[in-house]
Design a protein around this motif. Sequence first.
Motif, PDB file in Angstrom:
ATOM      1  N   LEU A 104      14.753   2.919 -19.460  1.00 61.84           N
ATOM      2  CA  LEU A 104      14.839   3.929 -20.516  1.00 61.84           C
ATOM      3  C   LEU A 104      13.442   4.404 -20.911  1.00 61.84           C
ATOM      4  N   GLY A 105      12.495   3.474 -20.984  1.00 60.28           N
ATOM      5  CA  GLY A 105      11.130   3.854 -21.309  1.00 60.28           C
ATOM      6  C   GLY A 105      10.553   4.845 -20.318  1.00 60.28           C
ATOM      7  N   VAL A 106      10.786   4.598 -19.036  1.00 67.50           N
ATOM      8  CA  VAL A 106      10.304   5.511 -17.995  1.00 67.50           C
ATOM      9  C   VAL A 106      10.940   6.888 -18.164  1.00 67.50           C
ATOM     10  N   GLU A 107      12.240   6.914 -18.388  1.00 65.24           N
ATOM     11  CA  GLU A 107      12.939   8.190 -18.526  1.00 65.24           C
ATOM     12  C   GLU A 107      12.435   8.986 -19.728  1.00 65.24           C
ATOM     13  N   LEU A 108      12.295   8.313 -20.870  1.00 67.36           N
ATOM     14  CA  LEU A 108      11.841   9.010 -22.070  1.00 67.36           C
ATOM     15  C   LEU A 108      10.406   9.502 -21.924  1.00 67.36           C
ATOM     16  N   ALA A 109       9.541   8.677 -21.323  1.00 67.72           N
ATOM     17  CA  ALA A 109       8.153   9.081 -21.126  1.00 67.72           C
ATOM     18  C   ALA A 109       8.068  10.293 -20.197  1.00 67.72           C
ATOM     19  N   GLN A 110       8.886  10.302 -19.156  1.00 69.49           N
ATOM     20  CA  GLN A 110       8.879  11.437 -18.236  1.00 69.49           C
ATOM     21  C   GLN A 110       9.398  12.694 -18.922  1.00 69.49           C
ATOM     22  N   ASP A 111      10.491  12.563 -19.682  1.00 67.01           N
ATOM     23  CA  ASP A 111      11.080  13.728 -20.346  1.00 67.01           C
ATOM     24  C   ASP A 111      10.106  14.368 -21.330  1.00 67.01           C
ATOM     25  N   LYS A 112       9.362  13.537 -22.069  1.00 62.15           N
ATOM     26  CA  LYS A 112       8.432  14.042 -23.082  1.00 62.15           C
ATOM     27  C   LYS A 112       7.017  14.251 -22.538  1.00 62.15           C
ATOM     28  N   ARG A 113       6.797  13.806 -21.294  1.00 55.89           N
ATOM     29  CA  ARG A 113       5.475  13.903 -20.666  1.00 55.89           C
ATOM     30  C   ARG A 113       4.418  13.207 -21.519  1.00 55.89           C
ATOM     31  N   VAL A 114       4.739  11.951 -21.866  1.00 58.02           N
ATOM     32  CA  VAL A 114       3.822  11.133 -22.672  1.00 58.02           C
ATOM     33  C   VAL A 114       3.563   9.824 -21.934  1.00 58.02           C
ATOM     34  N   PRO A 115       2.495   9.098 -22.302  1.00 63.92           N
ATOM     35  CA  PRO A 115       2.205   7.825 -21.643  1.00 63.92           C
ATOM     36  C   PRO A 115       3.264   6.766 -21.930  1.00 63.92           C
ATOM     37  N   LEU A 116       3.384   5.845 -20.988  1.00 62.92           N
ATOM     38  CA  LEU A 116       4.265   4.685 -21.117  1.00 62.92           C
ATOM     39  C   LEU A 116       3.419   3.419 -21.173  1.00 62.92           C
ATOM     40  N   VAL A 117       3.725   2.541 -22.116  1.00 63.16           N
ATOM     41  CA  VAL A 117       3.146   1.202 -22.164  1.00 63.16           C
ATOM     42  C   VAL A 117       4.267   0.220 -21.877  1.00 63.16           C
ATOM     43  N   TYR A 118       4.077  -0.622 -20.879  1.00 65.31           N
ATOM     44  CA  TYR A 118       5.068  -1.656 -20.533  1.00 65.31           C
ATOM     45  C   TYR A 118       4.561  -2.992 -21.038  1.00 65.31           C
ATOM     46  N   ASP A 119       5.318  -3.602 -21.932  1.00 61.35           N
ATOM     47  CA  ASP A 119       4.932  -4.857 -22.597  1.00 61.35           C
ATOM     48  C   ASP A 119       5.915  -5.938 -22.166  1.00 61.35           C
ATOM     49  N   THR A 120       5.540  -6.735 -21.178  1.00 59.19           N
ATOM     50  CA  THR A 120       6.451  -7.758 -20.674  1.00 59.19           C
ATOM     51  C   THR A 120       6.120  -9.108 -21.308  1.00 59.19           C
ATOM     52  N   HIS A 121       7.078  -9.659 -22.029  1.00 61.43           N
ATOM     53  CA  HIS A 121       6.867 -10.882 -22.799  1.00 61.43           C
ATOM     54  C   HIS A 121       6.913 -12.135 -21.927  1.00 61.43           C
ATOM     55  N   GLU A 122       7.228 -11.969 -20.663  1.00 62.99           N
ATOM     56  CA  GLU A 122       7.302 -13.093 -19.736  1.00 62.99           C
ATOM     57  C   GLU A 122       7.237 -12.541 -18.323  1.00 62.99           C
ATOM     58  N   LEU A 123       7.157 -13.434 -17.351  1.00 66.78           N
ATOM     59  CA  LEU A 123       7.270 -13.021 -15.954  1.00 66.78           C
ATOM     60  C   LEU A 123       8.758 -12.865 -15.668  1.00 66.78           C
ATOM     61  N   TRP A 124       9.258 -11.637 -15.710  1.00 65.67           N
ATOM     62  CA  TRP A 124      10.698 -11.402 -15.684  1.00 65.67           C
ATOM     63  C   TRP A 124      11.359 -12.020 -14.454  1.00 65.67           C
ATOM     64  N   GLN A 125      10.719 -11.903 -13.306  1.00 64.61           N
ATOM     65  CA  GLN A 125      11.329 -12.417 -12.083  1.00 64.61           C
ATOM     66  C   GLN A 125      11.196 -13.935 -11.953  1.00 64.61           C
ATOM     67  N   GLY A 126      10.417 -14.566 -12.844  1.00 68.73           N
ATOM     68  CA  GLY A 126      10.261 -16.016 -12.782  1.00 68.73           C
ATOM     69  C   GLY A 126      10.981 -16.753 -13.877  1.00 68.73           C
TER      70      GLY A 126
END
Length: 388
Positions: free
Chosen positions: A122-144
């Motif tokens: 959803l973050g990627v989609e909203l950032a693309q629609d508004k043409r604004v930067p995206l910050v991805y804040d991962t609280h853990e190693l999701w795949q681990g």
Amino acid sequence: MRILMLVISNVATDTRVMREAAALAGAGHAVHVIGKDVSTGYEPPEGVTVASVGAGSAFRKQGAESLGARRKLPPHLRAARWLLLPQHRNSAFASWRAKAKQLAADQEFDVVHAHDFNTLSLGVELAQDKRVPLVYDTHELWQGRPRVGRPAPLQKRREAKQEQAWGARAATVITVGQGVADALREAYGWRHVEVVRNTFPLPEGGPVDPPTKVTGAVYAGRIAPFRELEAIAGASELVKPLRIVIAGPADDTYLGSYNAKAAEVVGARPVDEVDALLRELGISLVTHSDKWLNHRLAMPNKLFHAVRAGVPVVGTDVQELRRVVEEHKLGALYTPGDAASLAAALQEVADNYATYAVNVRAAAPALSWEADSEVLRGIYERLTPRGD
């Protein structure tokens, strides 16, 4: 700058999200958070607004208890829950995403800040629609991270590819510790990862003086699997008369079969009350399993909470936790799963308490939210257009 934060959690109890939001609001940004099942009457920090959606799924309606969450299930229903859990989670995430997207449509924002992989699409989609930067804040190693329920290897591989591609589009990737940051760089080739740890603000007036007497140790965290609570229970019988207290919200299914032995199990408490309990007993138990890569790389909140309270720690001897405990000489380590080793570490800290307490006080400024919030504000300063 107007910041839209996305998170699938109750922000009233998500200390990382609210601490980041408050720090950015304090730097002059307007922060709006879309969360999940936010408590009625919750008042966010000044400069922060909050919206809430539910995350019901095809398997559980919004507000209903999950199957088996409050009672022990017979074997056939436990098997069904294990089998269906991946679908339930996928359905819940999809439900939240659709409702959060509707709420976001009414917002104006200059940056999208997506907390964890389950908000990233959803973050990627909203950032693309508004043409604004995206910050991805991962609280853990999701795949681990630990995965409860039926294994879903195809989904795991698909999510890894998605995370790599979507995270590469972010202006910055933020994570909680150096170990996770290094793992993301190695796995995905990212070079835009920065560390903002789950530290706590220092008490007013700065680092506190250490307690004068050790009477026991406190585990303050979720009461659930993969927290080394069995080792804590075993050690509780070996360290008498030291008290061992386990405090936190419980997975009731787990708690129903947990044998605490000589340890005392109490409910969750506010941060300030946990501070008081830590200082009353004198030692913090910073424990988690070494079974999963995410655990070996984790920097638990409990470590930084102990520093805030001014008390030494006994921690599990795993990669990142070992690095910080040894670097700052905050306490002693024990072998994962070994109650006797844990008991020996408790005795080591009790016997040399004054030395470890002085070390904790000396390390407090570097291991505080005051230090990490500066990193976060610096990230957003670089994202702010010139002239704003």
